[in-house]
Design a protein around this motif. Sequence first.
Motif, PDB file in Angstrom:
ATOM      1  N   HIS A 270      33.953  20.411   6.230  1.00 53.90           N
ATOM      2  CA  HIS A 270      34.653  21.650   6.571  1.00 53.90           C
ATOM      3  C   HIS A 270      34.279  22.133   7.971  1.00 53.90           C
ATOM      4  O   HIS A 270      35.118  22.717   8.672  1.00 53.90           O
ATOM      5  CB  HIS A 270      34.355  22.719   5.519  1.00 53.90           C
ATOM      6  CG  HIS A 270      35.152  22.562   4.258  1.00 53.90           C
ATOM      7  ND1 HIS A 270      36.512  22.761   4.197  1.00 53.90           N
ATOM      8  CD2 HIS A 270      34.782  22.188   3.009  1.00 53.90           C
ATOM      9  CE1 HIS A 270      36.943  22.540   2.978  1.00 53.90           C
ATOM     10  NE2 HIS A 270      35.915  22.191   2.226  1.00 53.90           N
ATOM     11  N   GLN A 271      33.047  21.913   8.398  1.00 51.37           N
ATOM     12  CA  GLN A 271      32.650  22.282   9.760  1.00 51.37           C
ATOM     13  C   GLN A 271      33.405  21.455  10.792  1.00 51.37           C
ATOM     14  O   GLN A 271      33.817  21.959  11.835  1.00 51.37           O
ATOM     15  CB  GLN A 271      31.146  22.097   9.942  1.00 51.37           C
ATOM     16  CG  GLN A 271      30.296  23.155   9.271  1.00 51.37           C
ATOM     17  CD  GLN A 271      28.814  22.812   9.313  1.00 51.37           C
ATOM     18  OE1 GLN A 271      28.410  21.826   9.919  1.00 51.37           O
ATOM     19  NE2 GLN A 271      27.997  23.616   8.646  1.00 51.37           N
ATOM     20  N   GLN A 272      33.589  20.178  10.501  1.00 53.48           N
ATOM     21  CA  GLN A 272      34.269  19.288  11.445  1.00 53.48           C
ATOM     22  C   GLN A 272      35.776  19.501  11.435  1.00 53.48           C
ATOM     23  O   GLN A 272      36.442  19.274  12.444  1.00 53.48           O
ATOM     24  CB  GLN A 272      33.944  17.828  11.112  1.00 53.48           C
ATOM     25  CG  GLN A 272      32.469  17.478  11.196  1.00 53.48           C
ATOM     26  CD  GLN A 272      31.902  17.678  12.584  1.00 53.48           C
ATOM     27  OE1 GLN A 272      32.522  17.321  13.585  1.00 53.48           O
ATOM     28  NE2 GLN A 272      30.715  18.253  12.663  1.00 53.48           N
ATOM     29  N   GLY A 273      36.326  19.903  10.281  1.00 53.46           N
ATOM     30  CA  GLY A 273      37.760  20.155  10.182  1.00 53.46           C
ATOM     31  C   GLY A 273      38.584  18.926  10.529  1.00 53.46           C
ATOM     32  O   GLY A 273      38.332  17.823  10.051  1.00 53.46           O
ATOM     33  N   GLN A 274      39.568  19.113  11.404  1.00 58.68           N
ATOM     34  CA  GLN A 274      40.465  18.012  11.774  1.00 58.68           C
ATOM     35  C   GLN A 274      39.757  16.912  12.551  1.00 58.68           C
ATOM     36  O   GLN A 274      40.268  15.803  12.658  1.00 58.68           O
ATOM     37  CB  GLN A 274      41.638  18.554  12.593  1.00 58.68           C
ATOM     38  CG  GLN A 274      42.599  19.414  11.788  1.00 58.68           C
ATOM     39  CD  GLN A 274      43.252  18.658  10.646  1.00 58.68           C
ATOM     40  OE1 GLN A 274      43.763  17.560  10.830  1.00 58.68           O
ATOM     41  NE2 GLN A 274      43.221  19.238   9.454  1.00 58.68           N
TER      42      GLN A 274
END
Length: 294
Positions: free
Chosen positions: A165-169
């Motif tokens: 979730h921190q890295q996302g896309q």
Amino acid sequence: MKTIRLLCAFVRMCVGLTVGVLVTAFYAAVILVGVPVRERFVRDTSRDSPFVLVPFLWLESIALPVYRVCMGIASRVQDDANALATQTSKVVEMNHGSFMEMFLGFHTALKYVSRNVVLVGKIELTDHWLAKWLIVRTMQKIGRIILIDRSDRTQALGAIQDYIHQQGQASRDRVYVILCDGTRPTDAKRQEQNMQLSANWQRVLQPRPGGSWTICSLLQEVLGYAPLRIQVAHGMTRPQHTELDAWRVVGSTHHAHVTLVNGQLPDSASAYGPQLTERWQQIDRWLVSLEEKN
């Protein structure tokens, strides 16, 4: 003659390990020193750091001088996935292998699947000073490691979820390498597991589906599509039997087989378990068939 051959194998192993540690220390220093220097002078963080390629360069650097030259280990790879050019998120499920096998397994994953990897490793790596400084700290510097506690499912789930979730896309182009079975399989570990499970593992250990399933399901949640699942099966034709007999692999051949995992991801880790176990049984039989008979 047998004693001389064993002595030569032991000497070649020692030379190879020494060279390997020195090469690894060099690349670890490149990351531990280079990353802070770059962060100080380069303000643009929109692109990945060039240091993310260092793990691939490290494994390339030890594959030839350490394994091929010093130890006389040949490498044979069958690539049925052709995944290197596929621009999508991937999960690599790999059998652990012995201490001498696993680096060639990682080398196969980076060379034939992707060089933009994230290692999902056990949190116990931080307890060993050599692994901590040469692997954990370096991979943390470039943001390419997730540490999980295999005995605490809640912690493992949280660590994986937080990272993705921190890295996302940005996680779209990354490859998550998971060692699905137990650490460094030995004859003693297999015998103990076989007695507990009434099984007949001969080269690998019973796989654990939780980590692989969790990463696949979370990536699907973040990205909106299922990641590409790839299996890397690998092992030596003359395997280790204990933690201390690494000299056995000298002069043998390391085989690797890269394949796509077909089918949809089940709805739970428990439902995924039988599928993963069946594939690991195939790996076990394959490695047994490759063994050199002394």
